[in-house]
Design a protein around this motif. Structure first.
Motif, PDB file in Angstrom:
ATOM      1  N   HIS A  21      -9.085  28.646  -0.132  1.00 36.09           N
ATOM      2  CA  HIS A  21      -8.681  29.474  -1.258  1.00 36.09           C
ATOM      3  C   HIS A  21      -7.832  28.640  -2.217  1.00 36.09           C
ATOM      4  O   HIS A  21      -7.080  27.764  -1.786  1.00 36.09           O
ATOM      5  CB  HIS A  21      -7.859  30.670  -0.776  1.00 36.09           C
ATOM      6  CG  HIS A  21      -8.546  31.454   0.300  1.00 36.09           C
ATOM      7  ND1 HIS A  21      -9.552  32.353   0.030  1.00 36.09           N
ATOM      8  CD2 HIS A  21      -8.401  31.448   1.641  1.00 36.09           C
ATOM      9  CE1 HIS A  21      -9.980  32.885   1.169  1.00 36.09           C
ATOM     10  NE2 HIS A  21      -9.301  32.346   2.157  1.00 36.09           N
ATOM     11  N   VAL A  22      -7.963  28.930  -3.480  1.00 36.52           N
ATOM     12  CA  VAL A  22      -7.123  28.314  -4.495  1.00 36.52           C
ATOM     13  C   VAL A  22      -6.357  29.433  -5.174  1.00 36.52           C
ATOM     14  O   VAL A  22      -6.948  30.394  -5.673  1.00 36.52           O
ATOM     15  CB  VAL A  22      -7.959  27.518  -5.521  1.00 36.52           C
ATOM     16  CG1 VAL A  22      -7.070  26.996  -6.636  1.00 36.52           C
ATOM     17  CG2 VAL A  22      -8.685  26.362  -4.828  1.00 36.52           C
ATOM     18  N   GLU A  23      -5.043  29.320  -5.144  1.00 42.40           N
ATOM     19  CA  GLU A  23      -4.179  30.333  -5.742  1.00 42.40           C
ATOM     20  C   GLU A  23      -3.495  29.727  -6.961  1.00 42.40           C
ATOM     21  O   GLU A  23      -2.894  28.661  -6.875  1.00 42.40           O
ATOM     22  CB  GLU A  23      -3.126  30.775  -4.719  1.00 42.40           C
ATOM     23  CG  GLU A  23      -2.170  31.804  -5.227  1.00 42.40           C
ATOM     24  CD  GLU A  23      -1.115  32.162  -4.195  1.00 42.40           C
ATOM     25  OE1 GLU A  23      -0.001  32.510  -4.605  1.00 42.40           O
ATOM     26  OE2 GLU A  23      -1.395  32.086  -2.988  1.00 42.40           O
ATOM     27  N   THR A  44     -14.307  24.570   0.098  1.00 43.27           N
ATOM     28  CA  THR A  44     -14.949  25.281   1.205  1.00 43.27           C
ATOM     29  C   THR A  44     -16.153  24.502   1.710  1.00 43.27           C
ATOM     30  O   THR A  44     -16.345  24.343   2.924  1.00 43.27           O
ATOM     31  CB  THR A  44     -15.353  26.703   0.772  1.00 43.27           C
ATOM     32  OG1 THR A  44     -14.162  27.418   0.396  1.00 43.27           O
ATOM     33  CG2 THR A  44     -16.067  27.444   1.880  1.00 43.27           C
ATOM     34  N   SER A  89     -12.240  26.138  -5.339  1.00 44.95           N
ATOM     35  CA  SER A  89     -12.302  26.836  -4.057  1.00 44.95           C
ATOM     36  C   SER A  89     -13.665  26.635  -3.389  1.00 44.95           C
ATOM     37  O   SER A  89     -13.742  26.362  -2.183  1.00 44.95           O
ATOM     38  CB  SER A  89     -12.031  28.328  -4.271  1.00 44.95           C
ATOM     39  OG  SER A  89     -12.089  29.020  -3.058  1.00 44.95           O
ATOM     40  N   ARG A  90     -14.745  26.759  -4.166  1.00 48.60           N
ATOM     41  CA  ARG A  90     -16.090  26.547  -3.611  1.00 48.60           C
ATOM     42  C   ARG A  90     -16.265  25.116  -3.103  1.00 48.60           C
ATOM     43  O   ARG A  90     -16.788  24.898  -2.013  1.00 48.60           O
ATOM     44  CB  ARG A  90     -17.153  26.842  -4.665  1.00 48.60           C
ATOM     45  CG  ARG A  90     -17.428  28.301  -4.878  1.00 48.60           C
ATOM     46  CD  ARG A  90     -18.699  28.546  -5.678  1.00 48.60           C
ATOM     47  NE  ARG A  90     -18.803  27.736  -6.888  1.00 48.60           N
ATOM     48  CZ  ARG A  90     -18.407  28.114  -8.101  1.00 48.60           C
ATOM     49  NH1 ARG A  90     -17.865  29.302  -8.271  1.00 48.60           N
ATOM     50  NH2 ARG A  90     -18.564  27.317  -9.132  1.00 48.60           N
ATOM     51  N   VAL A 150      -4.803  27.433   1.957  1.00 44.93           N
ATOM     52  CA  VAL A 150      -4.595  27.913   0.602  1.00 44.93           C
ATOM     53  C   VAL A 150      -4.031  26.735  -0.188  1.00 44.93           C
ATOM     54  O   VAL A 150      -3.044  26.119   0.221  1.00 44.93           O
ATOM     55  CB  VAL A 150      -3.613  29.097   0.548  1.00 44.93           C
ATOM     56  CG1 VAL A 150      -3.300  29.473  -0.894  1.00 44.93           C
ATOM     57  CG2 VAL A 150      -4.151  30.278   1.316  1.00 44.93           C
ATOM     58  N   GLU A 172     -11.933  28.934  -9.201  1.00 38.88           N
ATOM     59  CA  GLU A 172     -13.124  29.315  -8.428  1.00 38.88           C
ATOM     60  C   GLU A 172     -13.993  28.108  -8.041  1.00 38.88           C
ATOM     61  O   GLU A 172     -14.363  27.964  -6.878  1.00 38.88           O
ATOM     62  CB  GLU A 172     -13.947  30.352  -9.176  1.00 38.88           C
ATOM     63  CG  GLU A 172     -15.105  30.870  -8.346  1.00 38.88           C
ATOM     64  CD  GLU A 172     -15.894  31.943  -9.065  1.00 38.88           C
ATOM     65  OE1 GLU A 172     -17.112  31.977  -8.871  1.00 38.88           O
ATOM     66  OE2 GLU A 172     -15.297  32.735  -9.818  1.00 38.88           O
TER      67      GLU A 172
END
Length: 134
Positions: free
Chosen positions: A2-4, A46, A42-43, A25, A39
């Motif tokens: 996750h990227v916050e 992952t 994050s992809r 995170v 986004e």
């Protein structure tokens, strides 16, 4: 993964391991990552995590893997973000509009420092019940 995107007073980038072992995170201040950058980053993280797993408790540390984040303007026919994973290094490439140089440098240091605690795993490792989650 996750990227916050953190708003408010500036905080340095950090990588937080989730307690359940399901991933991390990446916390980045809004001045370090664009709204459009969270986004795709994050992809990418992952996808990259599928090739890595934490070393088992009590096992010796592994080698240091140099991790760099390069900010390269996106050519018209290429992705705005990518990764090259070699035996001794990992190079992430991102369009400068997505990630600041400060964050790129900081994430490179954090990832490099964390690398001895991780090991490369074969494709499909995380698909089985016996593999650890990424």
């Amino acid at each position: 993964m996750h990227v916050e995107r953190v708003k408010g007073d500036y905080v340095e980038p950090e990588i937080i391991d989730l307690e359940d072992g399901s991933g991390c995170v990446f916390r980045l201040h809004e001045t370090d990552i664009s709204e459009d950058g969270a986004e795709p980053l994050s992809r990418l993280l992952t996808e990259q995590a599928q090739f890595w797993a934490p070393r088992p408790p009590g096992s010796p540390l592994g080698p240091v893997v140099l991790v760099t984040w390069e900010r390269i303007p996106k050519p018209a026919d290429r992705l705005e973000i990518g990764v090259e994973d070699c035996s001794k290094s990992i190079t992430y490439t991102v369009d400068p509009s997505l990630l600041s140089q400060r964050a790129a440098d900081y994430l490179g240091r954090l990832d490099t420092e964390r690398s001895p605690h991780w090991q490369r795993v074969p494709k499909g490792y995380h698909d089985s019940d016996t593999g650890a989650d990424s």
